[in-house]
Write an enzyme that holds these catalytic residues in place. Structure first.
Site, PDB file in Angstrom:
ATOM      1  N   ASN A  62      16.891   5.960  -2.810  1.00 28.68           N
ATOM      2  CA  ASN A  62      17.096   4.939  -3.834  1.00 28.68           C
ATOM      3  C   ASN A  62      16.616   3.569  -3.340  1.00 28.68           C
ATOM      4  O   ASN A  62      15.576   3.080  -3.776  1.00 28.68           O
ATOM      5  CB  ASN A  62      18.571   4.889  -4.223  1.00 28.68           C
ATOM      6  CG  ASN A  62      18.823   4.020  -5.429  1.00 28.68           C
ATOM      7  OD1 ASN A  62      17.994   3.207  -5.803  1.00 28.68           O
ATOM      8  ND2 ASN A  62      19.967   4.195  -6.057  1.00 28.68           N
ATOM      9  N   ASP A  63      17.351   2.976  -2.413  1.00 27.66           N
ATOM     10  CA  ASP A  63      17.024   1.615  -1.986  1.00 27.66           C
ATOM     11  C   ASP A  63      15.639   1.509  -1.352  1.00 27.66           C
ATOM     12  O   ASP A  63      14.982   0.487  -1.466  1.00 27.66           O
ATOM     13  CB  ASP A  63      18.084   1.114  -0.997  1.00 27.66           C
ATOM     14  CG  ASP A  63      19.464   1.098  -1.643  1.00 27.66           C
ATOM     15  OD1 ASP A  63      19.532   0.799  -2.844  1.00 27.66           O
ATOM     16  OD2 ASP A  63      20.462   1.379  -0.942  1.00 27.66           O
ATOM     17  N   VAL A  64      15.183   2.589  -0.700  1.00 29.02           N
ATOM     18  CA  VAL A  64      13.904   2.513   0.012  1.00 29.02           C
ATOM     19  C   VAL A  64      12.708   2.603  -0.931  1.00 29.02           C
ATOM     20  O   VAL A  64      11.569   2.484  -0.504  1.00 29.02           O
ATOM     21  CB  VAL A  64      13.776   3.610   1.095  1.00 29.02           C
ATOM     22  CG1 VAL A  64      14.852   3.414   2.147  1.00 29.02           C
ATOM     23  CG2 VAL A  64      13.834   4.999   0.510  1.00 29.02           C
TER      24      VAL A  64
END
Lengths: 474, 103
Positions: A400-402
């Site tokens: 997600n964040d990456v």
């Protein structure tokens, strides 16, 4: 006398194995050998101490039997549990295991300092330098113990960040630091013979400080925290080495302290954040406050399994972006199966691995290697960003964040500036996700609303199994 | 000032050793690929388990009738051994995965 010289020689050999072992650990080809070499050196140092150290009780004393019995029981117990734990732990849970072992090392140093302090007060009034060293060892050991235990609990999802963070937590920590400095000063110079009691009070406050220090730091930053605590434990080992005039402890401890600090900086660089930012700014700890803009009225497009299978099977190149979701679902093997199926149909499959995919740098590589994904199909951030634009389909599995575009184009986002995989440059993006929940850092992800993106909801493992059978049926 | 110089003179070899060990630790690690960050941290973690040596010495030095110190030393040795054995074993398990597959 000669036997002590032999012990010195063993320590020297051990010190060399530590240096060479660390060096080899930093190259993929020699890493395993390096670890084994250092382990052999450690065995020499420990066995040598057991058999040859001048403090060992002489052969005809009755104390000898008791002490040796205690020692061998302790060694056996620790060795057995350590070995079992290391071999039973799931690869996904490795980061917290490392943290736990680190904390125990810190605990060992702290206890050693307590026993040494007591001994010093019994025998004679200790010198100021001696006391400072003892208290230093005790303080950092205790902080490392409780800090690592909390990091362990956070990574195991046993505690929620918000539950243990006080308002103005930074101030609380600052006050604790002053109390600790005061206690050290009073114990060394003011307390006289009551120093032992004050030392124990310091120990209790240090334990509390370890918790308090790690409490406000978000779960996503735990790897950096573990690395910091790791070098902390290294320094305590070195300080203990000075107390006992023991060169192997000094060299081993300093090596870890120094290399651990460098490693911490390298990790921060991989995430494009500064160390102070990690330790003071509570990234991910703020939860809702950290979420940049809300995406309330944007819509997502879903894709069904059959369409996804067709899309994958008739493309030229596919890139898989694995995240922690893949790891917790234990879906590496089935991911590799899908990869094999696609390859046999002439699709080129590559893996794009973000440095902090999983819970620690390099964690994802280990997990994929465990599932027999060949090393040369794994690409790091820079290589991946070069081929992603030319890739037909990117499959994001539990990451997600990456892959959050906000890191590139939204200066108000807490992760702005972190290097990310630019998956939106590819022709199509399929995101496998359990729900629309935000990632570990608690930030909205615009990628899910991107025109190129199609969502495939469900458990990572389940979805991959179904997807493989759809591809097989084509 | 004089005290500092005196301290330096008395502990000169120790200070040299300290500084060179720090430089060595930095030099040895400075070029490491991100893939190896986790195993390397884990390996370093096992190495600082050398504090176990100190715990053994503590247990040796404790008086045979001082049960308080003996128990503290005992727990310290258990913790230290866990750190060493667990640390090296878990690192080895990680690195086992890095076997080169030649195809």
């Amino acid at each position: 006398m000669l036997i002590t010289y032999l012990l010195d020689l063993l320590y020297l050999i051990a010190a060399i194995t530590f240096v060479v072992g660390l060096k080899q650990l930093s190259h993929p080809d020699t890493a395993r050998r390096g670890n084994q070499l250092a382990a052999i050196g450690m065995a020499l140092a420990v066995l040598g101490t057991l058999l040859m150290h001048p403090a060992a009780p002489s052969s005809d004393s009755s104390a000898r039997t008791l002490k040796l019995a205690l020692l061998y029981t302790a060694l056996g117990l620790g060795g057995f549990i350590g070995w079992r734990a290391a071999y039973k732990v799931k690869m996904t849970a490795m980061p917290q295991m490392v943290s736990l072992f680190n904390g125990l090392g810190g605990g060992c140093a702290a206890l050693l300092a307590i026993a040494e302090m007591k001994l010093q007060y019994i025998q004679h009034h200790p010198t100021a330098t001696g006391m400072i060293l003892v208290l230093f060892t005790m303080f950092f050991g205790a902080v490392s113990l409780t800090g690592s235990l909390l990091a362990y609990a956070k990574l195991e999802d046993l505690v929620k960040d918000s539950a243990i963070t006080l308002p103005r937590h930074g101030l609380v920590n600052m006050i604790l630091v002053f109390i600790i400095l005061g206690l050290i000063g009073y114990t060394v110079w003011g307390a006289g013979d009551a120093g032992l009691t004050w030392g124990l009070i310091l120990f209790a406050v240090a334990l509390l400080y370890g918790f308090s220090f790690v409490a406000p730091i978000g779960g996503a930053d735990m790897p950096v925290v573990i690395s910091v605590l790791n070098s902390c434990t290294g320094l305590t080992a070195a300080a203990a080495g000075i107390i006992y005039d023991n060169l192997i402890m000094l060299v081993g401890g300093i090596l870890v302290g120094a290399s651990g600090s460098i490693l911490t900086i390298l990790m921060c660089k991989a995430m494009n954040r500064s160390l102070t930012n990690v330790l003071v700014g509570n990234f991910g700890g703020g939860g809702a406050a950290a979420a940049g803009k809300t995406a309330g009225d944007q819509t997502v497009k879903e894709i069904n399994l059959t369409d996804a299978a067709v899309l994958l099977n008739y493309s030229q190149s596919v890139a898989i972006v694995p995240g922690y979701g893949l790891a917790v679902a234990q879906a590496q093997k089935i991911c590799k199966e899908l990869d094999d199926l696609l390859e046999s149909n002439g699709v080129e499959v590559r893996y794009a691995i973000h440095p902090v995919a999983g819970r620690m740098p390099g964690h994802m590589n280990v997990l994929l290697a465990e599932a027999d994904v060949p090393y040369n199909k794994l690409f790091d951030l820079e290589e991946a960003n070069e081929f992603l634009a030319k890739t037909d389909v990117v499959v994001v599995v539990g990451a997600n964040d990456v892959v959050n575009p906000a890191a590139k184009d939204d200066p108000s986002s807490p992760i702005y500036g972190m290097p990310v995989l630019e998956v939106w440059e590819a022709k199509n993006v399929i995101v496998m996700k359990r729900s629309m929940k935000s990632g570990y850092a608690g930030i909205e992800n615009d990628l899910f609303y991107h025109p190129k993106t199609k969502m495939l909801f469900g458990d990572a493992k389940d979805t991959l199994i179904k997807l493989s059978s759809e591809v097989k049926a084509l | 000032m004089e005290a500092i110089l005196q301290f330096l003179h008395d502990n000169l070899l120790m200070v040299y050793l300290l500084i060179f060990s720090i430089l060595l630790g930095i030099e040895v690690i400075s070029k490491v690929p991100a893939v190896l960050h986790t195993p390397l941290m884990s390996g370093a973690n096992a190495i600082h388990g050398v504090v176990l040596v100190g715990a053994i010495i503590v247990l040796f030095q404790a008086r045979a009738d001082d049960y308080w110190s003996l128990s503290v030393g005992f727990v310290a040795v258990v913790f230290g051994t866990l750190n060493v054995v667990g640390g090296f074993a878990v690192t080895d398990r990680m690195l086992e995965m890095f076997k080169k597959k030649k195809k």
